[in-house]
Design a protein around this motif. Structure first.
Motif, PDB file in Angstrom:
ATOM      1  N   ILE A   1      -0.508 -51.985 -10.620  1.00 12.44           N
ATOM      2  CA  ILE A   1       0.243 -50.738 -10.746  1.00 12.44           C
ATOM      3  C   ILE A   1      -0.615 -49.604 -10.185  1.00 12.44           C
ATOM      4  N   GLU A   2      -0.049 -48.819  -9.278  1.00 11.31           N
ATOM      5  CA  GLU A   2      -0.749 -47.670  -8.712  1.00 11.31           C
ATOM      6  C   GLU A   2      -0.018 -46.386  -9.090  1.00 11.31           C
ATOM      7  N   PHE A   3      -0.778 -45.328  -9.340  1.00 19.46           N
ATOM      8  CA  PHE A   3      -0.204 -44.026  -9.663  1.00 19.46           C
ATOM      9  C   PHE A   3      -0.516 -43.065  -8.518  1.00 19.46           C
ATOM     10  N   VAL A   4       0.531 -42.502  -7.930  1.00 23.23           N
ATOM     11  CA  VAL A   4       0.371 -41.626  -6.767  1.00 23.23           C
ATOM     12  C   VAL A   4       1.205 -40.361  -6.969  1.00 23.23           C
ATOM     13  N   PRO A   5       0.820 -39.250  -6.327  1.00 19.33           N
ATOM     14  CA  PRO A   5       1.609 -38.014  -6.443  1.00 19.33           C
ATOM     15  C   PRO A   5       3.040 -38.220  -5.954  1.00 19.33           C
TER      16      PRO A   5
ATOM     17  N   GLU B   1       0.907 -39.649   0.647  1.00 19.54           N
ATOM     18  CA  GLU B   1       0.592 -41.068   0.457  1.00 19.54           C
ATOM     19  C   GLU B   1       1.845 -41.853   0.092  1.00 19.54           C
ATOM     20  N   LEU B   2       2.635 -41.315  -0.827  1.00 22.98           N
ATOM     21  CA  LEU B   2       3.871 -41.994  -1.210  1.00 22.98           C
ATOM     22  C   LEU B   2       4.872 -41.982  -0.059  1.00 22.98           C
ATOM     23  N   GLU B   3       5.012 -40.835   0.590  1.00 19.64           N
ATOM     24  CA  GLU B   3       5.981 -40.743   1.682  1.00 19.64           C
ATOM     25  C   GLU B   3       5.664 -41.740   2.794  1.00 19.64           C
TER      26      GLU B   3
END
Length: 399
Positions: free
Chosen positions: A354-358, A363-365
């Protein structure tokens, strides 16, 4: 050489022969399984199928039925037939079943091709014939979508048949250009079983005014989109009823909470909870430490749920709800980040499960591309990003 020595020599040679045979057989079996897995991965490659689906829908004048993201640079259409009427959109009170309504709680077993199941198993997919909710709607939708309970293997079989149609851009497409060509066609009752799935975008307050979301890379053992990035959790909906006992939580809320416990905290009992419950009441799943803590957050009003959209996933023939689960407590967010270890459904070979990103970060986009992320996850994340986008950053009225 004495008789005893000859006997001992025979025993030794026999053991060595058996071990040698077992070793060779193990190597051959492993090689065969590797070949089957590679063939399955090629046959079900979501990137190739998504490209073919875009061509199929475009060639027949149906491209505008496919959803296009609104919050990313890449606005290429996704293999999702979106409900443009937004009939499923709205807040999800914890005790409410809306936008669904369980009208047929007894399980129905639809026929399926056992050969398809065995083929998937040989390819390394983890399969058992669990229970899922499916649409029992017949005709135009009037209010909440009526649902019943069906066998999981029937969904796997239908997924196989739908996926086979997008294997090539040309040819007969009775599902894609018939029952699945529009959202209303899909839910009018012709296709069975149209199972109900959800992709939940969990958004956490990071304590400094920012928002983070959780993503995962799908395990090679799951049925669809193996190796792709996805939101966490992604799941098929199960009933919130056991016998005559009904959960205090509505259908969607119950499933979101259950899947968070399973996919974030790896509580193995929940994997087959719908078919092999460990208690007489559906809320037995919340008796663990993480379960009680999660329920406390709901009861305190610190988890807000909203359905942000609905679409037909034409990769597998399911109805997908995009769900936003907003966690407003920074303290609980820190607790989740420390405790979340993922489950067997998430791959860990190239990083954490599990990764947590803004939520609004680059990074997510960058990962929200059909080449790297499941279409339903892009859809759910896009709807969440649009809904939670800062007001001064919105280009126009909310979608």
């Amino acid at each position: 050489m004495g008789e005893v020595a000859l006997i001992l020599l025979g025993v030794v040679l026999g053991i060595a022969g058996d071990e040698g045979y077992a070793f060779v057989k193990k190597r051959l079996d492993s090689r065969r399984q590797g070949t089957v897995r590679r063939r399955l991965a090629t046959a079900t490659d979501p990137v190739r199928h998504a490209a073919n689906l875009g061509e199929i829908f475009g060639r027949h004048g149906l491209a505008d039925h496919l959803f296009r993201p609104a919050t990313t640079q890449d606005t290429a259409p996704l293999p999702l037939v979106h409900d443009a009427a937004h009939r499923f959109v709205g807040d999800l009170p914890a005790a409410s079943d809306g936008p669904l309504r369980l009208t047929e709680p007894d399980r129905v077993d639809f026929p399926y091709d056992q050969a398809v199941i065995e083929q998937m198993r040989r390819g390394g997919v983890e399969l058992w014939d669990g229970s899922l909710l499916y649409s029992v709607n017949d005709g135009p939708l009037d209010g909440a979508l009526p649902v019943g309970v069906c066998n999981y293997f029937a969904y796997v079989d239908l997924c196989h048949r739908v996926l086979r149609e997008s294997d090539k851009p040309k040819g007969e497409k009775p599902y894609l250009l018939g029952s699945l060509r529009t959202f209303d066609d899909a839910i009018c009752g012709v296709i069975r079983p149209l199972v109900i799935a959800a992709t939940a975008t969990c958004v956490f307050d990071d304590g400094s005014g920012g928002l983070e979301t959780a993503i995962q890379r799908r395990s090679p053992q799951v049925v669809v989109a193996r190796g792709m990035y996805a939101a966490a959790p992604v799941f098929g909906l199960e009933s919130n009823v056991i016998g005559r006992a009904t959960s205090r939580f509505g259908i969607v809320t119950y499933n979101v909470l259950k899947e968070i416990l399973e996919e974030y905290f790896d509580e193995p009992e929940l994997t087959r909870a719908g078919d092999h419950p460990a208690g007489a009441h559906p809320d037995w799943i919340f008796r663990t430490e993480h379960g009680r803590r999660l329920v406390d957050e709901v009861d305190a009003g610190r988890i807000l749920l909203r359905c942000t959209g609905a679409a037909i996933d034409v990769l597998d023939g399911s109805l997908v709800l995009a769900v936003l689960a907003q966690f407003t407590s920074p303290e609980y967010a820190r607790e989740v980040k420390l405790s979340a270890r993922g489950s067997w459904e998430s791959d860990h070979t190239s990083g954490p499960r599990i990764e947590f990103v803004p939520l609004h970060g680059l990074e997510l986009e960058a990962r929200m591309s059909i080449e790297t992320m499941t279409a339903s996850s892009i859809y759910s994340l896009d709807r969440a990003r649009e809904y939670l986008r800062p007001r001064d950053a919105r280009p126009g009225p909310e979608a």
